[in-house]
Scaffold this motif. Structure first.
Motif, mmCIF file in Angstrom:
data_model
loop_
_atom_site.group_PDB
_atom_site.id
_atom_site.type_symbol
_atom_site.label_atom_id
_atom_site.label_comp_id
_atom_site.label_asym_id
_atom_site.label_seq_id
_atom_site.Cartn_x
_atom_site.Cartn_y
_atom_site.Cartn_z
ATOM 1 N N ILE B 111 -3.141 7.997 -2.196
ATOM 2 C CA ILE B 111 -2.591 8.942 -1.225
ATOM 3 C C ILE B 111 -3.695 9.962 -0.984
ATOM 4 O O ILE B 111 -4.039 10.737 -1.876
ATOM 5 C CB ILE B 111 -1.327 9.646 -1.778
ATOM 6 C CG1 ILE B 111 -0.269 8.615 -2.172
ATOM 7 C CG2 ILE B 111 -0.782 10.640 -0.751
ATOM 8 C CD1 ILE B 111 0.946 9.215 -2.896
ATOM 9 N N GLU B 120 10.496 12.468 -7.479
ATOM 10 C CA GLU B 120 11.853 12.358 -6.953
ATOM 11 C C GLU B 120 12.458 11.071 -7.488
ATOM 12 O O GLU B 120 11.938 9.994 -7.215
ATOM 13 C CB GLU B 120 11.775 12.332 -5.417
ATOM 14 C CG GLU B 120 13.099 12.509 -4.728
ATOM 15 C CD GLU B 120 12.917 12.369 -3.214
ATOM 16 O OE1 GLU B 120 12.296 13.245 -2.590
ATOM 17 O OE2 GLU B 120 13.383 11.348 -2.669
ATOM 18 N N GLN B 123 10.057 8.834 -9.106
ATOM 19 C CA GLN B 123 8.948 8.339 -8.291
ATOM 20 C C GLN B 123 8.097 9.495 -7.757
ATOM 21 O O GLN B 123 8.622 10.561 -7.415
ATOM 22 C CB GLN B 123 9.511 7.531 -7.114
ATOM 23 C CG GLN B 123 8.429 6.758 -6.398
ATOM 24 C CD GLN B 123 8.999 5.858 -5.316
ATOM 25 O OE1 GLN B 123 9.963 6.219 -4.645
ATOM 26 N NE2 GLN B 123 8.380 4.702 -5.135
ATOM 27 N N VAL B 125 6.091 11.305 -4.984
ATOM 28 C CA VAL B 125 6.065 11.347 -3.525
ATOM 29 C C VAL B 125 5.008 12.368 -3.110
ATOM 30 O O VAL B 125 5.029 13.505 -3.577
ATOM 31 C CB VAL B 125 7.440 11.765 -2.950
ATOM 32 C CG1 VAL B 125 7.394 11.773 -1.422
ATOM 33 C CG2 VAL B 125 8.537 10.827 -3.450
ATOM 34 N N GLU B 138 4.809 11.621 4.651
ATOM 35 C CA GLU B 138 5.345 11.601 3.291
ATOM 36 C C GLU B 138 5.290 10.163 2.803
ATOM 37 O O GLU B 138 5.886 9.274 3.407
ATOM 38 C CB GLU B 138 6.785 12.106 3.331
ATOM 39 C CG GLU B 138 7.247 12.677 2.028
ATOM 40 C CD GLU B 138 8.678 13.153 2.126
ATOM 41 O OE1 GLU B 138 8.873 14.321 2.457
ATOM 42 O OE2 GLU B 138 9.585 12.332 1.888
ATOM 43 N N VAL B 139 4.548 9.923 1.717
ATOM 44 C CA VAL B 139 4.339 8.551 1.256
ATOM 45 C C VAL B 139 4.591 8.415 -0.240
ATOM 46 O O VAL B 139 4.461 9.375 -0.996
ATOM 47 C CB VAL B 139 2.902 8.045 1.571
ATOM 48 C CG1 VAL B 139 2.675 7.928 3.061
ATOM 49 C CG2 VAL B 139 1.859 8.955 0.978
ATOM 50 N N ALA B 140 4.981 7.212 -0.631
ATOM 51 C CA ALA B 140 5.203 6.928 -2.049
ATOM 52 C C ALA B 140 4.570 5.580 -2.353
ATOM 53 O O ALA B 140 4.556 4.688 -1.505
ATOM 54 C CB ALA B 140 6.697 6.880 -2.333
ATOM 55 N N PRO B 141 4.021 5.420 -3.561
ATOM 56 C CA PRO B 141 3.448 4.119 -3.915
ATOM 57 C C PRO B 141 4.547 3.059 -4.023
ATOM 58 O O PRO B 141 5.663 3.369 -4.445
ATOM 59 C CB PRO B 141 2.798 4.368 -5.271
ATOM 60 C CG PRO B 141 3.453 5.590 -5.816
ATOM 61 C CD PRO B 141 3.880 6.410 -4.639
ATOM 62 N N GLU B 142 4.228 1.827 -3.629
ATOM 63 C CA GLU B 142 5.204 0.738 -3.718
ATOM 64 C C GLU B 142 5.552 0.459 -5.168
ATOM 65 O O GLU B 142 6.701 0.181 -5.500
ATOM 66 C CB GLU B 142 4.657 -0.528 -3.050
ATOM 67 C CG GLU B 142 4.733 -0.458 -1.528
ATOM 68 C CD GLU B 142 3.939 -1.559 -0.849
ATOM 69 O OE1 GLU B 142 3.417 -2.457 -1.549
ATOM 70 O OE2 GLU B 142 3.842 -1.511 0.403
ATOM 71 N N ASP B 143 4.541 0.492 -6.040
ATOM 72 C CA ASP B 143 4.795 0.329 -7.470
ATOM 73 C C ASP B 143 4.603 1.675 -8.155
ATOM 74 O O ASP B 143 4.532 2.688 -7.500
ATOM 75 C CB ASP B 143 3.868 -0.724 -8.062
ATOM 76 C CG ASP B 143 4.110 -2.076 -7.414
ATOM 77 O OD1 ASP B 143 5.285 -2.403 -7.202
ATOM 78 O OD2 ASP B 143 3.129 -2.759 -7.101
#
Lengths: 255, 315
Positions: B111, B120, B123, B125, B138-143
Motif C-alpha cells: 500500500i 478493522e 484486518q 486497512v 481505501e485498500v486492504a491486502p487480500e491476504d
C-alpha cells in the motif's frame, strides 16, 4: 548504449476527477489523459545520453487511450523505435501487473538501461521502476536527477530531502526511476509528430497474463478536508484591498 | 502473529523524523493486532528506538552507506526472517527504492503513499493518497501481510519516542549486492538566500509560466521584505536555483506569511510549507489542493493580481 524508456498516460490532474459509481476507480469515460510528467523527464534524460554517447532509444508503453500519439511524439523527439504492449488493459492497470507485463516484454529486448518516471499519480500499489527491476533481476535506483554513462556502468545521482544528493555507480543493465533530467523536456511540434506518423510504425507486442497487486480497493473517495481556505472574491481591486487588510491585521506589512 | 516492523531510515548517521512517525503509528497497530512492535536498523545505530519492543540490527560496515541494492537485499532477508504482519517504510527517496522492490521480491502486497492506517476486524486497512492528493483510495491486502509506504507528516512523531531500552537482536546480513556502489554524499551548495529563515516567502509554481515572469514575484517579495521560493517544476525548469525549492525534496519552511502564486499544491509541496503562519494562495484552478491548506484563497489571474498587490503595498 541501448536505452528503453517506459512511458504511460495518467489522468490530467488539472481536470475534475469523478469517482466511478462502484466507488472503486475513477469514472474513466470522460477523463483527459496526459503523459506522466516524470516519464517525459526520463525520455529527455535518454535523449541526452544518446546525443552524448550514441546508441538507440526504444519507447515502450502499455496500450491506453491515445497512447499512439504519445509514442509517435517519442519518435518525433528522437527515439528510434516505439513498442506498444497490447492486451486486456481496460481501466486502471496496477503497477504490479504493469511491471509483470513490461518485464515479460523487455526480457526479449536487448538493453543496457531502462529509464522510467520515478512515480505516477496512480501507482497506489507502488512505483513501476523498482517492481520491474526486481522482476527482471536488475539493480534499480529511484529519484534520480542525473545519469552519466561510463563504460559498462552509469554514475547516477539520487536526491534526498533538503537538497542532499547521493552519488552511485550502477552496473548495467539497470533500471532507473527518473525524477528530473538535467534540462527541461524538449518539445516536439505537432507537424513533426504528424510527419513521424506517416514515416514510422509502432511495433505491437501481446501482453502476458499478469497477476494483480494483491490488494482490494474498498473505495475511492475525495478527501474530506478538515479546513478550506476562506475564498476572497471580487475584482482585482477588491481582492488586493482584502489581502492587504489581512496582512496588515497581522503586522506583516512593515517589511 | 501480528507483529509490526518499522524500517528505520538513517542518512548521515541521523534517524529521520519519518521513523518516529512510523514507530508511533506502529505501536498503535501492534496493540490492535495483538503483536509486538519491531524496528529494523540496516547498517546503522539503534539509539532512540526505545518505543520498540525489539530492535533488529543487521549488518556492519558494509551496509553503513545506503545503497538501493544492498539495503533492498537486507530488507527482503529481514522480512523473510521476521515475517511481520505489517512492514512500514517511509515514502522517502530511500523508501521509494525499498518498498516496491521488497513487495516484488517477497510477493507481499504494497500500500503506497499511505496517510491513514487502522485495524478493522483483524484486518489492516490503509488509505493511499493518489492523483496528486485529489483522491483517497481505501485498500486492504487480500491476504494477511502487507508492506506500507508511509507519507511524511501523516502521523505524529511524538508518539514514536520513548526513553525505554528495547531488546536488541542481531540479524545476519545477506550476501552483498554490489551492483550499486556508494561513491559520495553531496551537500547542497551554500545558497544566496536561506528561505528557511525568511519571515515572508513569496513562492511561485508552474502558473508563473516563464523565467521572465519571476520578476513579478521578486517585486512582491521586495515590497514585503521577503524572499522568493518555488515549487519543483520551477526549479527543474531552471527558472530559480534549487536552493529556493520548497517541499519534500527541497526545504521545509515555516514563515509568518507564505504566498503561493500559481502553485497547485502537490502533496510533495504541501509537505514543505503547510505549517506556515498565514498562507494565502492565488491560483486559477478552484479545485487546486493548495486551497485545502491555505487560510485565504483567490481563484484568479496572478498576472493581474500580483502587480496590483505590489503597487498597493508599496503605497
Amino acid at each position: 548504449m541501448n536505452i528503453i524508456v517506459i512511458v504511460k498516460h495518467v489522468p490530467d490532474l488539472v481536470e475534475e476527477l469523478e469517482i466511478a459509481e462502484d466507488g472503486k476507480d475513477l469514472n474513466r469515460d470522460f477523463l483527459k489523459f496526459v503523459v506522466n510528467e516524470f516519464d517525459d523527464q526520463a525520455l529527455e534524460q535518454a535523449l541526452l545520453l544518446k546525443e552524448k554517447g550514441g546508441g538507440t532509444i526504444t519507447a515502450v508503453a502499455l496500450d491506453a487511450p491515445e497512447i499512439d500519439q504519445t509514442l509517435f511524439t517519442c519518435l518525433a523527439k528522437g527515439a528510434d523505435k516505439a513498442v506498444k504492449i497490447v492486451g486486456d488493459l481496460e481501466g486502471r492497470v496496477t503497477s504490479h501487473a504493469a511491471a509483470h507485463m513490461l518485464a515479460d516484454a523487455l526480457k526479449a529486448m536487448s538493453h543496457d538501461l531502462i529509464l522510467t518516471g520515478v512515480q505516477s499519480a496512480e501507482d497506489l500499489d507502488g512505483q513501476v521502476g523498482p517492481l520491474l527491476a526486481t522482476y527482471l533481476g536488475e539493480p534499480h535506483v529511484s529519484v534520480v536527477t542525473g545519469v552519466e554513462a561510463r563504460g559498462q556502468m552509469v554514475v547516477v545521482r539520487q536526491e534526498y530531502a533538503g537538497g542532499v544528493t547521493g552519488e552511485f555507480e550502477v552496473d548495467l543493465p539497470a533500471v532507473l526511476g527518473i525524477q528530473a533530467a538535467p534540462q527541461p523536456p524538449r518539445y516536439a511540434p505537432i507537424s513533426r509528430v504528424r510527419a513521424t506518423m506517416k514515416e514510422k510504425k509502432l511495433v505491437e507486442i501481446q501482453a502476458a497474463a499478469a497477476d494483480g497487486a494483491g490488494l482490494n480497493v474498498r473505495q475511492m473517495v475525495r478527501p474530506q478536508v478538515a479546513s478550506h481556505a476562506e475564498m476572497i472574491e471580487g475584482n482585482t481591486d477588491t481582492v488586493v484591498e482584502r489581502i492587504v487588510g489581512i496582512m496588515a491585521e497581522r503586522g506583516l506589512m512593515n517589511g | 502473529m501480528g507483529n509490526v516492523l518499522v524500517v528505520v531510515e538513517q542518512l548521515n548517521g541521523k534517524t529521520g523524523e519519518i521513523t518516529f512517525e512510523m514507530l508511533g503509528k506502529g505501536r498503535e497497530l501492534a496493540s490492535a493486532l495483538g503483536g509486538e512492535l519491531h524496528a529494523l536498523v540496516i547498517g546503522g545505530q539503534a539509539d532512540e528506538l526505545g518505543i520498540a519492543d525489539k530492535v533488529w540490527v543487521m549488518g556492519d560496515g558494509a551496509l553503513a552507506h545506503y545503497t538501493s541494492a544492498n539495503h533492498k537485499a537486507a530488507l527482503v532477508a529481514a522480512i523473510s526472517a521476521i515475517s511481520p504482519r505489517v512492514t512500514l517504510i517511509g515514502n522517502t527517496s530511500i523508501g521509494m527504492d525499498l518498498a516496491a522492490g521488497a513487495s516484488a521480491a517477497t510477493g507481499i502486497p504494497l500500500i503506497a503513499y499511505c496517510n491513514a492506517l487502522r485495524v478493522e476486524g483483524g484486518q489492516v486497512v490503509g488509505t493511499s493518497q493518489i492523483y496528486g492528493g485529489k483522491v483517497l483510495a481505501e485498500v486492504a491486502p487480500e491476504d494477511g501481510a502487507c508492506i506500507v509506504s508511509v507519507l511524511a507528516g501523516a502521523f505524529p512523531a511524538s508518539a514514536g519516542r520513548s526513553d525505554k531500552t528495547p531488546v536488541l537482536e542481531t540479524l545476519a546480513p545477506p550476501a552483498l549486492d554490489n551492483r550499486v556502489r556508494f561513491v559520495r554524499l553531496i551537500e547542497p551548495e551554500a545558497a544566496d538566500v536561506d528561505i528557511t529563515k525568511a519571515a515572508v516567502v513569496v513562492s511561485v509554481g508552474r502558473g508563473i509560466q516563464s523565467a521572465d515572469n519571476i520578476e513579478l514575484a521578486d517585486g512582491l517579495a521586495d515590497a514585503l521584505g521577503g524572499v522568493v521560493g518555488a515549487s519543483r517544476p520551477v526549479t527543474d525548469a531552471g527558472w530559480l536555483p534549487k536552493s529556493r525549492q520548497v517541499g519534500k525534496s527541497g526545504l521545509r519552511v515555516k514563515p509568518k506569511l507564505y504566498l503561493a502564486l500559481g502553485i497547485s499544491g502537490a502533496p510533495e509541496h504541501l509537505e514543505g510549507m503547510k505549517d506556515s503562519g498565514l498562507i494565502i494562495a492565488i491560483n486559477q484552478d478552484a479545485s487546486a489542493p493548495i486551497f485545502d491548506v491555505a487560510h485565504y484563497g483567490v481563484v484568479g489571474d496572478l498576472f493581474e493580481i500580483v502587480p496590483a498587490l505590489t503597487e498597493k503595498i508599496k503605497g
